[in-house]
Design a protein around this motif. Structure first.
Motif, PDB file in Angstrom:
ATOM      1  N   ALA A  36      41.881 -23.748 -14.188  1.00 24.27           N
ATOM      2  CA  ALA A  36      40.922 -24.789 -14.705  1.00 24.27           C
ATOM      3  C   ALA A  36      39.923 -24.257 -15.884  1.00 24.27           C
ATOM      4  O   ALA A  36      39.514 -25.292 -16.456  1.00 24.27           O
ATOM      5  CB  ALA A  36      40.192 -25.014 -13.466  1.00 24.27           C
ATOM      6  N   CYS A  37      39.702 -23.050 -16.009  1.00 21.67           N
ATOM      7  CA  CYS A  37      38.933 -22.395 -16.900  1.00 21.67           C
ATOM      8  C   CYS A  37      39.144 -22.820 -18.385  1.00 21.67           C
ATOM      9  O   CYS A  37      40.262 -22.836 -18.719  1.00 21.67           O
ATOM     10  CB  CYS A  37      38.663 -20.914 -17.064  1.00 21.67           C
ATOM     11  N   PRO A  38      38.520 -23.654 -18.836  1.00 23.98           N
ATOM     12  CA  PRO A  38      38.925 -24.311 -20.318  1.00 23.98           C
ATOM     13  C   PRO A  38      38.900 -23.372 -21.548  1.00 23.98           C
ATOM     14  O   PRO A  38      39.942 -23.509 -22.265  1.00 23.98           O
ATOM     15  CB  PRO A  38      37.567 -25.279 -20.755  1.00 23.98           C
ATOM     16  N   VAL A  39      38.377 -22.013 -21.353  1.00 25.00           N
ATOM     17  CA  VAL A  39      38.470 -21.111 -22.468  1.00 25.00           C
ATOM     18  C   VAL A  39      39.146 -19.871 -21.949  1.00 25.00           C
ATOM     19  O   VAL A  39      38.865 -18.941 -22.603  1.00 25.00           O
ATOM     20  CB  VAL A  39      37.143 -20.862 -22.916  1.00 25.00           C
ATOM     21  N   LYS A  40      39.979 -20.072 -20.926  1.00 24.96           N
ATOM     22  CA  LYS A  40      40.713 -18.889 -20.476  1.00 24.96           C
ATOM     23  C   LYS A  40      39.706 -17.602 -20.394  1.00 24.96           C
ATOM     24  O   LYS A  40      40.264 -16.366 -20.716  1.00 24.96           O
ATOM     25  CB  LYS A  40      41.924 -18.419 -21.620  1.00 24.96           C
ATOM     26  N   ALA A  41      38.772 -17.723 -19.523  1.00 25.18           N
ATOM     27  CA  ALA A  41      37.756 -16.573 -19.318  1.00 25.18           C
ATOM     28  C   ALA A  41      38.216 -15.867 -17.965  1.00 25.18           C
ATOM     29  O   ALA A  41      37.671 -14.860 -17.616  1.00 25.18           O
ATOM     30  CB  ALA A  41      36.096 -17.279 -19.217  1.00 25.18           C
ATOM     31  N   ILE A  42      39.239 -16.594 -17.190  1.00 26.00           N
ATOM     32  CA  ILE A  42      39.484 -16.037 -16.092  1.00 26.00           C
ATOM     33  C   ILE A  42      40.908 -15.298 -16.323  1.00 26.00           C
ATOM     34  O   ILE A  42      41.939 -16.059 -16.717  1.00 26.00           O
ATOM     35  CB  ILE A  42      39.450 -16.917 -14.880  1.00 26.00           C
ATOM     36  N   ARG A  43      41.283 -14.392 -15.649  1.00 26.57           N
ATOM     37  CA  ARG A  43      42.543 -13.792 -15.714  1.00 26.57           C
ATOM     38  C   ARG A  43      42.948 -13.189 -14.447  1.00 26.57           C
ATOM     39  O   ARG A  43      42.104 -12.556 -13.779  1.00 26.57           O
ATOM     40  CB  ARG A  43      42.804 -12.853 -16.850  1.00 26.57           C
ATOM     41  N   VAL A  74      39.524 -11.669 -12.495  1.00 24.00           N
ATOM     42  CA  VAL A  74      38.368 -11.206 -13.196  1.00 24.00           C
ATOM     43  C   VAL A  74      37.751 -12.415 -14.072  1.00 24.00           C
ATOM     44  O   VAL A  74      38.492 -12.893 -14.877  1.00 24.00           O
ATOM     45  CB  VAL A  74      38.667  -9.850 -13.839  1.00 24.00           C
ATOM     46  N   ILE A  75      36.478 -12.654 -13.922  1.00 24.06           N
ATOM     47  CA  ILE A  75      36.024 -13.481 -15.048  1.00 24.06           C
ATOM     48  C   ILE A  75      35.552 -12.551 -16.196  1.00 24.06           C
ATOM     49  O   ILE A  75      34.906 -11.638 -16.021  1.00 24.06           O
ATOM     50  CB  ILE A  75      34.623 -14.186 -14.325  1.00 24.06           C
ATOM     51  N   ASP A  76      35.928 -13.089 -17.531  1.00 28.94           N
ATOM     52  CA  ASP A  76      35.241 -12.373 -18.414  1.00 28.94           C
ATOM     53  C   ASP A  76      33.997 -12.846 -18.839  1.00 28.94           C
ATOM     54  O   ASP A  76      33.700 -14.014 -19.226  1.00 28.94           O
ATOM     55  CB  ASP A  76      36.266 -12.683 -19.854  1.00 28.94           C
ATOM     56  N   LYS A 125      32.799 -14.302 -22.191  1.00 27.64           N
ATOM     57  CA  LYS A 125      33.472 -15.367 -22.636  1.00 27.64           C
ATOM     58  C   LYS A 125      33.244 -16.683 -21.721  1.00 27.64           C
ATOM     59  O   LYS A 125      33.192 -17.926 -22.423  1.00 27.64           O
ATOM     60  CB  LYS A 125      35.035 -15.275 -22.373  1.00 27.64           C
ATOM     61  N   CYS A 126      32.830 -16.723 -20.472  1.00 22.09           N
ATOM     62  CA  CYS A 126      32.501 -17.591 -19.643  1.00 22.09           C
ATOM     63  C   CYS A 126      31.322 -18.425 -20.581  1.00 22.09           C
ATOM     64  O   CYS A 126      30.537 -18.084 -20.840  1.00 22.09           O
ATOM     65  CB  CYS A 126      31.916 -17.073 -18.413  1.00 22.09           C
ATOM     66  N   ILE A 127      31.648 -19.781 -20.365  1.00 20.16           N
ATOM     67  CA  ILE A 127      30.715 -20.750 -21.031  1.00 20.16           C
ATOM     68  C   ILE A 127      29.732 -21.495 -19.922  1.00 20.16           C
ATOM     69  O   ILE A 127      28.885 -22.339 -20.231  1.00 20.16           O
ATOM     70  CB  ILE A 127      31.266 -21.907 -21.801  1.00 20.16           C
ATOM     71  N   GLY A 128      29.741 -20.943 -18.767  1.00 19.57           N
ATOM     72  CA  GLY A 128      29.083 -21.467 -17.800  1.00 19.57           C
ATOM     73  C   GLY A 128      29.283 -22.910 -17.456  1.00 19.57           C
ATOM     74  O   GLY A 128      28.274 -23.722 -16.947  1.00 19.57           O
ATOM     75  N   CYS A 129      30.462 -23.489 -17.362  1.00 17.61           N
ATOM     76  CA  CYS A 129      30.618 -24.896 -17.047  1.00 17.61           C
ATOM     77  C   CYS A 129      31.078 -25.028 -15.448  1.00 17.61           C
ATOM     78  O   CYS A 129      30.988 -26.052 -14.886  1.00 17.61           O
ATOM     79  CB  CYS A 129      32.020 -25.380 -17.812  1.00 17.61           C
ATOM     80  N   ARG A 130      31.069 -24.019 -14.764  1.00 19.29           N
ATOM     81  CA  ARG A 130      31.391 -24.197 -13.263  1.00 19.29           C
ATOM     82  C   ARG A 130      32.630 -24.922 -12.900  1.00 19.29           C
ATOM     83  O   ARG A 130      32.636 -25.296 -11.754  1.00 19.29           O
ATOM     84  CB  ARG A 130      30.297 -24.698 -12.582  1.00 19.29           C
ATOM     85  N   TYR A 131      33.516 -25.297 -13.722  1.00 20.27           N
ATOM     86  CA  TYR A 131      34.787 -25.767 -13.417  1.00 20.27           C
ATOM     87  C   TYR A 131      35.828 -24.998 -12.433  1.00 20.27           C
ATOM     88  O   TYR A 131      36.173 -25.573 -11.398  1.00 20.27           O
ATOM     89  CB  TYR A 131      35.681 -26.342 -14.482  1.00 20.27           C
ATOM     90  N   CYS A 132      35.431 -23.730 -12.469  1.00 18.60           N
ATOM     91  CA  CYS A 132      36.152 -22.796 -11.631  1.00 18.60           C
ATOM     92  C   CYS A 132      35.777 -22.858 -10.279  1.00 18.60           C
ATOM     93  O   CYS A 132      36.597 -22.815  -9.450  1.00 18.60           O
ATOM     94  CB  CYS A 132      36.096 -21.304 -12.291  1.00 18.60           C
ATOM     95  N   TYR A 133      34.295 -23.088 -10.040  1.00 15.19           N
ATOM     96  CA  TYR A 133      33.980 -23.306  -9.022  1.00 15.19           C
ATOM     97  C   TYR A 133      34.303 -24.430  -8.045  1.00 15.19           C
ATOM     98  O   TYR A 133      34.737 -24.347  -6.927  1.00 15.19           O
ATOM     99  CB  TYR A 133      32.283 -23.660  -8.819  1.00 15.19           C
ATOM    100  N   ILE A 184      26.255 -17.597 -16.577  1.00 16.73           N
ATOM    101  CA  ILE A 184      27.455 -17.586 -16.330  1.00 16.73           C
ATOM    102  C   ILE A 184      27.961 -17.577 -15.084  1.00 16.73           C
ATOM    103  O   ILE A 184      26.993 -17.543 -14.151  1.00 16.73           O
ATOM    104  CB  ILE A 184      28.052 -16.355 -17.230  1.00 16.73           C
ATOM    105  N   THR A 185      29.146 -17.938 -14.753  1.00 13.96           N
ATOM    106  CA  THR A 185      29.708 -17.770 -13.342  1.00 13.96           C
ATOM    107  C   THR A 185      30.042 -16.465 -13.221  1.00 13.96           C
ATOM    108  O   THR A 185      30.784 -15.804 -13.973  1.00 13.96           O
ATOM    109  CB  THR A 185      30.890 -18.971 -13.394  1.00 13.96           C
ATOM    110  N   ARG A 186      29.831 -16.150 -11.820  1.00  8.98           N
ATOM    111  CA  ARG A 186      30.216 -14.459 -11.520  1.00  8.98           C
ATOM    112  C   ARG A 186      30.758 -14.575 -10.052  1.00  8.98           C
ATOM    113  O   ARG A 186      30.527 -15.419  -9.260  1.00  8.98           O
ATOM    114  CB  ARG A 186      28.997 -13.599 -11.594  1.00  8.98           C
TER     115      ARG A 186
HETATM  116  S1  SF4 Z   1      32.328 -21.427 -15.364  1.00  7.92           S
HETATM  117 FE1  SF4 Z   1      34.423 -20.799 -14.922  1.00  7.92          FE
HETATM  118  S2  SF4 Z   1      35.665 -22.277 -15.626  1.00  7.92           S
HETATM  119 FE2  SF4 Z   1      33.752 -22.367 -16.725  1.00  7.92          FE
HETATM  120  S3  SF4 Z   1      34.077 -21.156 -18.615  1.00  7.92           S
HETATM  121 FE3  SF4 Z   1      33.077 -19.635 -16.981  1.00  7.92          FE
HETATM  122  S4  SF4 Z   1      34.844 -18.960 -15.928  1.00  7.92           S
HETATM  123 FE4  SF4 Z   1      35.664 -20.466 -17.053  1.00  7.92          FE
END
Ligand code: SF4
Ligand code: SF4
Ligand code: SF4
Lengths: 421, 276
Positions: B116-123, B131-133, B136-144, B160-162
Motif C-alpha cells: 500500500a505504501c505509495p513511496v515504497k517506504a516499507i520493505r 521495516v518502515i524506512d 522516507k515515510c511521508i506520513g500518509c497512514r495508508y499502511c495503517y 511519520i508512521t512507526r
Molecule cells: S505512512 Fe505508511 S504507507 Fe504512508 S508513506 Fe509512511 S510507511 Fe508508507
C-alpha cells in the motif's frame, strides 16, 4: 463590451468588503492551526488517535471529487460539443481548478511530510499502491485542467490586456504568456486545443478518481471500503457534486451581481436540475445496493450496522439520505417544472452539505471498523468521540474560505462567463 | 558458468514460475524459498504479564513513554511510540481462564502494508522483518489502513508512521530486545522452520492454537494461544494473503468499467436535443 464583465458589477460595495474580511479571518484561523501544529505537535489535528484518517482526508475526498465532477459537467460543453452547456464551461473549469488545488492542500496538511511525498513519488514509485496512481494522475489532471482554462480564456484575457494600460496590462499579458493574438484564426485554434486538452483532463481526472476509489477499495482489511463499489460509486457521486457546485456558483454570482439570467441560461439551469435529480436517483440506487449487499455479507454487515443504528446513524439518515439525496430530488424536479431558480439553488446547497457530511462518515466509519481488531471489543466503547477536533475544523474552514475567496476574485478579475461568438 | 543445456526443461519451467511470482509480488519474496528466514515466537501460556518486553523495546528503540503506561493492567493500545503491548485476555467461554497476550507487528510474509505504501517506504527483509524506512515515510497512514492488525501507528511528533522492526538492527546476531528481556522464556527467536516446529509441538502438548502459520498468508511472528482466537475476542486475519495484487487489479478494473460507462452516457447525452 464583452470584457466589461470583469470590471462591472457592484462588487465594491461594503457587503463585498465584509465578505472578503470574513473569508480572510477564516484563513487566518487556519494559519494559526497550522503554525500550532508545527510548533506543538500534529496531534492537535486529531480527535482520536485511533482514527488516523479523519476530516482532512474526507475534506480532500470531497473537494477533489467535486473538481472531477465539475470537469465532467463542463466537458459536456467544450469536449463533447454540447452548445447548450457552453455558457457554463469556463466557470466550471475555473471552479474545477480551485477545488482541486484546495483539495490537494487539504491532503498536504494531513501528510506528515508532504515535501517527501513529492520527492519519493518520483524516485521510488510503488506501482502496486493505488495511492501512488491517484496522486500521479491528479498531478497530470491539474496540468491539463489549468491548460484547458487557459485555452478557453486566452482570447478574453488578451482583450482585457489590449484595452488596458500600465501594470494591469502587464499582468494580463503575462497571463496569456505574451500571446496577444485576437484573430479569428487563433480563436479557432484555441477552441480546438481546448477540446483536446479538455479530453485529456477528463480522462486523467476520471482515472484519478477511480484510483481514489481504489485506495479505499483495495483495503481488504477495512470491511466497509473493500471491494469494487467505491471505485465506481465515486465517479457517479462526483458528477452530481459537479452539478451542485456549478448551479450554486452560477445562480449566486448572478444574484449578487444583480444581473439578469438570460433565457438560454435559464433553460440550461432547469435542464441541469433534471439531470442532477437523475444522478441523485442513481446515487440512491448505489446506496441501496451498498446496504443490501453489505447486510448479506457477514463481515461487512457489522460496519453497515454502525451506519444504520450505531453512533453514525444520525449523519447517515439525516445528511446522507434526507438532506443529501431524497429531499433535493423532489425539490429539483418541482423547481424545474415550475421554473423556480431559488429551488434549484436550495437543493444544490443541500446536496453539497449532505455530501460533505457523507464523505466524513465514509472515511471515519470505514476506518474505525476493523475487519480484524486485536482485542475485538465493541467499537463504540473503544472510541471516545466522532466529532472533529477544533483545529481540524479551523483548517477545513480555512480551506473552504480560501476556495470561496479564489472564486470571488476570479469572478472579479477573470473571464468566467461564456460569450456568444 | 553454467551451461544452459544443463538445465532440464523442468528446472527451466520452475525458474520461470519463480520469476513470474517474483514479478507479481514486487519486492516480497516467498517465505518458503528463504532458508535464512527468522521468526519471533510468543507463548501466551507462559507469559506472566510483567511487561518487561514493553520497556525493553522502549529502551532499545529509544521510544517515549506513553501516558497510559503509568497504569498497570489497563488495556493498552499500540501507538507511534509503543510498538508492543501486553494485554490481559479472558476466555469468553470459560471466564476464569486468563492469559496475557504480547501483541506487535506480525511481520507478514506478504505484507499488505508494503503493497500500500505509495513511496515504497516499507520493505520485507529476507530475514523476516517488515521495516518502515523512517527517512522516507511521508506520513500518509495508508499502511495503517491496509494492515489487518492496525499495527503501523502515526507518531505525531516525528510526523511519520512507526512500528515494531523485529529489531532488524540486532538480529540475527543478538535476539530482539523484547525476547532478550523476557524473564520466563515466553518469547523466543530463531530460524522460522525451527521456531515453527517447536511451536507446533508446544501447541500439541497444551492444546492451544498457533496463530500466524497461515493467517494473512503466514507471518514471521507466531503466537501460541491457550484457546482459539475468537474465544478471547481476538479477530484475526483470514488464512490468505491480505490485499493481493490480483485482487487489487480486479477491483481497479471494475472502476475502469464504471468510467467507460460514464463517458458513454455523457456521449449519449451530448447527442440529445442538439441543433434546435
Ligand atoms: S505512512 Fe505508511 S504507507 Fe504512508 S508513506 Fe509512511 S510507511 Fe508508507
Ligand atoms: S502486521 Fe500489519 S504492519 Fe505488520 S507486516 Fe503485517 S500488514 Fe504490515
Ligand atoms: S522485536 Fe524489537 S521492535 Fe519489535 S517489539 Fe520486540 S523489541 Fe520492540
Amino acid at each position: 463590451m464583452m470584457h466589461n464583465i470583469t470590471q462591472t458589477g457592484n462588487t465594491n460595495s461594503p457587503a463585498y468588503y465584509i465578505w472578503i474580511s470574513i473569508l480572510l479571518a477564516c484563513i487566518v484561523l487556519a494559519g494559526y492551526a497550522l503554525v500550532m501544529s508545527l510548533l506543538i505537535n500534529m496531534e492537535i489535528f486529531e480527535f482520536s488517535l485511533k482514527i488516523p484518517w479523519a476530516m482532512l482526508v474526507s475534506n480532500y475526498v470531497f473537494f477533489v471529487g467535486s473538481s472531477i465532477g465539475l470537469c465532467i459537467v463542463s466537458s459536456l460543453g467544450y469536449v463533447f460539443g454540447m452548445k447548450r452547456y457552453e455558457p457554463i464551461g469556463r466557470r466550471g473549469v475555473f471552479l474545477a481548478i480551485i477545488t482541486i488545488i484546495f483539495g490537494m492542500s487539504s491532503i498536504g496538511f494531513h501528510l506528515g511530510h508532504p515535501e517527501r511525498a513529492m520527492i519519493y513519488s518520483l524516485l521510488t514509485p510503488n506501482i502496486r499502491s493505488a495511492m501512488w496512481w491517484m496522486t500521479t494522475l491528479y498531478s497530470f489532471y491539474i496540468v491539463f485542467i489549468v491548460m484547458g482554462y487557459w485555452f478557453l480564456a486566452r482570447v478574453e484575457l488578451t482583450k482585457i490586456a489590449n484595452s488596458s494600460t500600465g501594470i494591469k496590462q502587464r499582468i494580463y499579458s503575462l497571463m496569456v504568456l505574451g500571446k496577444r493574438d485576437e484573430s479569428h484564426e487563433s480563436v479557432k485554434k484555441d477552441h480546438k486545443k481546448s477540446q483536446i486538452v479538455g479530453a485529456l483532463a477528463l480522462i486523467s481526472g476520471l482515472l484519478a478518481l477511480l484510483m481514489e476509489g481504489a485506495v479505499f477499495g483495495h483495503t481488504e482489511a477495512r470491511a466497509l471500503w473493500y471491494g469494487s463499489y467505491y471505485p465506481v460509486y465515486f465517479l457517479f457521486s462526483s458528477a452530481s457534486c459537479g452539478y451542485a457546485w456549478l448551479l450554486i456558483a452560477t445562480i449566486i454570482t448572478y444574484k449578487v451581481k444583480k444581473e439578469e439570467i438570460s433565457g438560454k441560461l435559464k433553460n440550461l439551469i432547469f435542464e441541469m436540475a433534471k439531470i442532477f435529480a437523475l444522478l441523485l436517483c442513481v446515487g440512491l440506487l448505489f446506496t441501496s445496493y451498498k446496504l443490501s449487499s453489505g447486510l448479506l455479507d457477514p463481515i461487512k454487515s457489522k460496519s453497515i450496522m454502525l451506519l444504520l443504528k450505531g453512533p453514525f446513524s444520525l449523519p447517515f439518515y439525516l445528511f446522507e439520505i434526507a438532506i443529501g439525496t431524497v429531499f433535493p430530488i423532489f425539490i429539483l424536479l418541482y423547481s424545474a417544472k415550475k421554473e423556480k431558480i431559488g429551488g434549484v439553488l436550495t437543493a444544490s446547497i443541500m446536496v453539497l452539505v449532505g455530501v460533505f457530511v457523507m464523505r466524513y462518515d465514509f472515511v471515519v466509519v470505514g476506518g474505525v471498523y476493523p475487519l480484524f481488531s486485536p482485542m475485538g471489543r465493541d467499537i463504540s466503547v473503544l472510541l471516545p468521540s466522532f466529532f472533529p477536533a477544533l483545529m481540524e475544523i479551523y483548517i477545513v474552514g480555512g480551506i473552504i474560505a480560501a476556495c470561496l475567496l479564489a472564486y470571488t476574485l476570479g469572478v472579479k478579475y477573470l473571464p468566467l462567463k461564456e460569450e456568444s461568438h | 558458468m553454467r551451461n544452459h543445456k544443463g538445465i532440464t526443461r523442468r528446472q527451466f519451467l520452475g525458474s520461470l514460475a519463480v520469476a513470474s511470482a517474483g514479478l507479481s509480488l514486487g519486492d516480497t519474496a516467498l517465505a518458503e524459498e528463504e532458508p535464512k528466514r527468522y521468526a519471533k515466537l510468543h507463548d501466551s501460556t507462559k507469559c506472566i504479564g510483567c511487561k518487561r518486553c514493553m520497556s525493553a523495546c522502549k529502551r532499545w528503540n529509544k521510544l517515549k513513554v506513553d501516558r497510559f503506561e503509568e497504569l498497570t493492567d489497563r488495556e493498552t493500545d499500540l501507538t507511534g511510540h509503543t510498538w508492543v503491548v501486553v494485554n490481559l485476555t479472558r476466555d469468553i467461554k470459560n471466564g476464569e481462564d486468563l492469559s496475557y497476550l504480547h501483541w506487535a507487528c506480525q511481520h507478514c510474509q506478504k505484507p499488505a502494508c508494503a503493497g500500500a505504501c505509495p513511496v515504497k517506504a516499507i520493505r520485507k527483509m529476507p530475514e523476516g522483518p517488515v521495516v518502515i524506512d523512517e527517512k522516507k515515510c511521508i506520513g500518509c497512514r495508508y499502511c495503517y489502513q491496509s494492515c489487518p492488525y492496525k499495527v503501523p501507528r502515526f507518531d505525531f511528533g516525528k510526523r511519520i508512521t512507526r512500528k515494531c522492526t523485529m529489531c532488524y538492527d540486532r538480529i540475527p546476531i543478538v535476539k530482539p530486545a523484547c525476547v532478550a528481556g523476557c524473564p520466563v522464556g515466553a518469547l523466543d527467536f530463531g530460524l522460522r522452520k525451527d521456531v515453527l516446529l517447536q511451536a507446533k509441538k508446544r501447541v500439541e502438548t497444551v492444546g492451544g492454537y498457533l496463530l500466524g502459520e497461515y493467517e494473512a498468508g503466514g507471518t514471521d511472528f507466531l503466537t501460541i494461544l491457550k484457546t482459539k482466537p475468537e474465544d478471547i475476542g481476538l479477530v484475526v486475519a483470514p488464512k490468505k494473503v491480505v490485499s493481493e495484487d490480483l485482487d487489487k487489479i480486479r477491483i481497479t478494473s471494475s472502476g475502469f468499467l464504471g468510467a467507460g460507462v460514464l463517458v458513454g452516457l455523457m456521449y449519449i447525452y451530448s447527442r440529445t436535443g442538439e441543433g434546435e
